[in-house]
Design a protein around this motif. Sequence first.
Motif, PDB file in Angstrom:
ATOM      1  N   ARG A  28       8.306   0.927  -2.091  1.00 48.14           N
ATOM      2  CA  ARG A  28       8.165   1.390  -0.707  1.00 48.14           C
ATOM      3  C   ARG A  28       6.812   1.003  -0.093  1.00 48.14           C
ATOM      4  N   GLN A  31       6.881  -2.669   0.783  1.00 48.93           N
ATOM      5  CA  GLN A  31       7.692  -2.960   1.964  1.00 48.93           C
ATOM      6  C   GLN A  31       6.938  -2.590   3.235  1.00 48.93           C
ATOM      7  N   LYS A  35       5.759  -5.157   6.247  1.00 50.39           N
ATOM      8  CA  LYS A  35       6.140  -4.913   7.635  1.00 50.39           C
ATOM      9  C   LYS A  35       4.911  -4.936   8.547  1.00 50.39           C
TER      10      LYS A  35
END
Length: 91
Positions: A28, A31, A35
Amino acid sequence: MQGQSAGILGSLLPLIIIFAIFYFLIIRPQQQQAKKHKEMVENLKKGDKIVTTGGIIAEVVKNEENFIKAKIADNTEVKIEKSYIAKKLES
């Protein structure tokens, strides 16, 4: 029958817990970082100073679809793939 299903659940539970820990500690955050990097690269505009993964400091001339056209010296412009932009320098 209930004993067998409880045994299977008991043996799978540690794997599920390990996967959950792995997801929240590694996948997580990675990611989210990807982003943020993509947003930063997409929002680059003419005049922004950037640093490439190779350590070259350049000034953005044009933000194209897959590349950034950047000026690294007087009369020297290069095309840099967006994935090789490490960070934007704040002025």
